[in-house]
Scaffold this motif. Structure first.
Motif, PDB file in Angstrom:
ATOM      1  N   ILE A 144       0.843  -1.194   0.000  1.00 60.28           N
ATOM      2  CA  ILE A 144       0.000   0.000   0.000  1.00 60.28           C
ATOM      3  C   ILE A 144       0.875   1.239   0.000  1.00 60.28           C
ATOM      4  O   ILE A 144       1.919   1.291   0.650  1.00 60.28           O
ATOM      5  N   GLY A 145       0.446   2.247  -0.723  1.00 62.32           N
ATOM      6  CA  GLY A 145       1.171   3.502  -0.722  1.00 62.32           C
ATOM      7  C   GLY A 145       0.981   4.234   0.601  1.00 62.32           C
ATOM      8  O   GLY A 145      -0.148   4.422   1.051  1.00 62.32           O
ATOM      9  N   LEU A 146       2.075   4.625   1.230  1.00 64.11           N
ATOM     10  CA  LEU A 146       2.024   5.337   2.507  1.00 64.11           C
ATOM     11  C   LEU A 146       2.708   6.689   2.376  1.00 64.11           C
ATOM     12  O   LEU A 146       3.692   6.826   1.645  1.00 64.11           O
ATOM     13  N   PHE A 147       2.165   7.664   3.088  1.00 67.88           N
ATOM     14  CA  PHE A 147       2.810   8.983   3.101  1.00 67.88           C
ATOM     15  C   PHE A 147       2.483   9.673   4.422  1.00 67.88           C
ATOM     16  O   PHE A 147       1.500   9.345   5.097  1.00 67.88           O
ATOM     17  N   ILE A 148       3.330  10.622   4.797  1.00 66.42           N
ATOM     18  CA  ILE A 148       3.097  11.441   5.989  1.00 66.42           C
ATOM     19  C   ILE A 148       3.110  12.900   5.544  1.00 66.42           C
ATOM     20  O   ILE A 148       4.036  13.349   4.856  1.00 66.42           O
ATOM     21  N   VAL A 149       2.054  13.590   5.906  1.00 61.71           N
ATOM     22  CA  VAL A 149       1.923  15.011   5.580  1.00 61.71           C
ATOM     23  C   VAL A 149       1.906  15.808   6.883  1.00 61.71           C
ATOM     24  O   VAL A 149       1.159  15.471   7.807  1.00 61.71           O
ATOM     25  N   GLN A 150       2.739  16.843   6.911  1.00 58.96           N
ATOM     26  CA  GLN A 150       2.814  17.725   8.091  1.00 58.96           C
ATOM     27  C   GLN A 150       2.886  19.159   7.590  1.00 58.96           C
ATOM     28  O   GLN A 150       3.679  19.479   6.693  1.00 58.96           O
ATOM     29  N   ASP A 151       1.998  19.994   8.132  1.00 56.60           N
ATOM     30  CA  ASP A 151       1.907  21.397   7.684  1.00 56.60           C
ATOM     31  C   ASP A 151       1.611  21.474   6.190  1.00 56.60           C
ATOM     32  O   ASP A 151       2.086  22.373   5.486  1.00 56.60           O
ATOM     33  N   GLY A 152       0.819  20.490   5.712  1.00 55.63           N
ATOM     34  CA  GLY A 152       0.398  20.523   4.313  1.00 55.63           C
ATOM     35  C   GLY A 152       1.425  20.031   3.322  1.00 55.63           C
ATOM     36  O   GLY A 152       1.188  20.090   2.110  1.00 55.63           O
ATOM     37  N   GLU A 153       2.590  19.549   3.799  1.00 60.68           N
ATOM     38  CA  GLU A 153       3.649  19.117   2.894  1.00 60.68           C
ATOM     39  C   GLU A 153       4.035  17.670   3.178  1.00 60.68           C
ATOM     40  O   GLU A 153       3.944  17.181   4.310  1.00 60.68           O
ATOM     41  N   PHE A 154       4.470  16.982   2.114  1.00 57.47           N
ATOM     42  CA  PHE A 154       4.945  15.608   2.269  1.00 57.47           C
ATOM     43  C   PHE A 154       6.233  15.580   3.095  1.00 57.47           C
ATOM     44  O   PHE A 154       7.199  16.290   2.791  1.00 57.47           O
ATOM     45  N   GLN A 155       6.236  14.765   4.164  1.00 58.07           N
ATOM     46  CA  GLN A 155       7.448  14.564   4.958  1.00 58.07           C
ATOM     47  C   GLN A 155       8.032  13.164   4.745  1.00 58.07           C
ATOM     48  O   GLN A 155       9.211  12.937   5.014  1.00 58.07           O
ATOM     49  N   PHE A 156       7.198  12.267   4.304  1.00 57.20           N
ATOM     50  CA  PHE A 156       7.639  10.900   4.048  1.00 57.20           C
ATOM     51  C   PHE A 156       6.724  10.270   3.007  1.00 57.20           C
ATOM     52  O   PHE A 156       5.502  10.473   3.044  1.00 57.20           O
TER      53      PHE A 156
END
Length: 418
Positions: A55-67
């Motif tokens: 599965i595609g995973l991502f982390i968004v913080q303050d509206g921006e991709f962090q991971f």
């Protein structure tokens, strides 16, 4: 002795201090080992998140991709770390951004459980469909959004094609229904236009035939009446076929004592066969179980099969009508010793307007009789068939359920529903 005692006390104190320092050192080593283990574990989890999960995973913080993991990067089409630090909404199709924002907020608040669908635009301009869910997490000591995404483009394309096919099928069905309705309306109008002038011809020719007793006038009147009767029958067949094709032909089924019907039809057709120089034999048992049938439509099937047999039987030939009970059904057969039917024609006999090439010039009719027989028998939940060999005659047969069998089937259906 005093100095020696001090020396022992000093040694004890130094040993205690050494033990304390050793304990502190052991604790520090343990802390370092724990931290190292935690670091190894985090590294291992990060590796799994990056490449091992499907599965595609991502982390968004303050509206921006962090991971972003490798799967998500592969879907988005970016190079390694190209998405890091960029606004996550830049990837979303502008028309879907507001919907994505609202859906994500509802999911983070616990107001929504099911994932949401949206479209992304790759740098190449290609549009792909995503299925996404989000949850709130702590990342580097601050609140962040963990997203799980799947590429469902192929599924959406398949669904779109399915919907297009369904729409085409619906449009075609409506077109066919409209054409069928037009056909039945046209046929009704045609029947009315033909029957209206034919009715006085039928009644007048019948009266004229009954009043004339001299030749050739009696034969002429008989020919007129026979021709008008045949024409009336063809018109009725056209109307019946049109009703069948649009599903408006209804049966008036009831528990029917079929043996008297078979005997009456046989006796009536025996006169027709005799006039053609043929003989009709009845092989009927002393009794038969009742059937669940429409008497008039069953009579129509029997007459059509017997008339068809008479058409194809030479003068001096023999036709046999037989019936029996078999496996919960009434089986009726009409056998003749006519010329027989080639295999290639047998497959098309029960189609409307089909006629054998060898008989199109010498026989009248539209080729609707056997087609109507098939429709009538199938409306009775029965089957119809032909068994023929060239040079050895033909046997047409059909089966319909007995009244008891039909009732058992209906009871079984009701039990399934309840």
């Amino acid at each position: 002795m005093k100095d020696e005692a001090k020396s022992k006390k000093q040694l004890i104190a130094e040993l205690a201090e050494l033990r304390r320092q050793t304990a502190e050192l052991n604790q520090r080593v343990s802390e370092l080992e724990t931290a190292e283990s935690q670091h190894v574990l985090e590294s291992e989890l990060l590796r799994i998140f990056r490449s091992a999960t499907p599965i595609g995973l991502f982390i968004v913080q303050d509206g921006e991709f962090q991971f972003v993991n490798d799967i998500f990067r592969g879907i988005a089409g970016g190079k390694p770390d190209e998405l890091i630090g960029t606004p996550s909404m830049n990837l979303v199709l502008p028309e879907d951004r507001e919907m994505v924002r609202e859906s994500a907020i509802k999911m983070l608040k616990g107001e929504r459980r099911e994932p949401y669908r949206y479209r992304i635009v790759l740098s190449s301009g290609q549009v792909r469909w995503m299925l996404e869910g989000v949850s709130s997490v702590q990342y580097r000591g601050r609140r962040a959004v963990l997203g799980q995404a799947m590429d469902i483009t192929e599924l959406e394309q398949a669904q779109e094609k399915l919907e297009e096919a369904y729409e085409q099928e619906r449009s075609l069905r409506e077109q066919l229904e409209a054409e069928a309705q037009w056909r039945i309306e046209f046929t009704r109008a045609l029947v009315h236009e033909l029957k209206t002038p034919l009715t006085p011809v039928l009644s007048s020719s019948e009266l004229l035939y009954s009043e004339l007793h001299e030749e050739p006038w009696m034969s002429i009147a008989e020919n007129i009446h026979r021709g008008a009767t045949n024409l009336s029958k063809r018109i009725d067949e056209l109307l019946d076929l049109a009703k069948v094709e649009i599903g408006t032909l209804k049966l008036n089924r009831e528990s029917l004592d079929v043996l008297p019907l078979l005997q009456r039809v046989g006796e009536d057709m025996a006169v027709v066969a005799k006039s053609a120089g043929q003989s009709l034999m009845l092989e009927l048992p002393p009794s038969l179980p009742r059937v669940w049938a429409d008497e008039e439509r069953l009579r129509q099937v029997l007459l059509n099969l017997l008339i068809n047999a008479s058409k194809f039987t030479q003068e001096g030939g023999e036709i046999t009508l037989r019936a029996r009970e078999q496996n919960g059904s009434l089986v009726v057969e009409v056998e003749d010793n006519g010329p027989g039917i080639p295999k290639e024609d047998q497959e098309r006999l029960f189609r409307p307007y089909h006629r054998q090439l060898s008989d199109r010039e010498r026989l009248s009719g539209l080729g609707l009789g056997l087609a109507l027989c098939r429709y009538m028998v199938e409306l009775h939940d029965g089957e119809i068939w032909v068994d023929s060999e060239v040079g050895k005659g033909s046997t047409f047969g059909f089966s319909i359920p007995l009244a008891a069998t039909f009732q058992q089937r209906e009871d079984a259906k009701r039990e399934v529903v309840t």
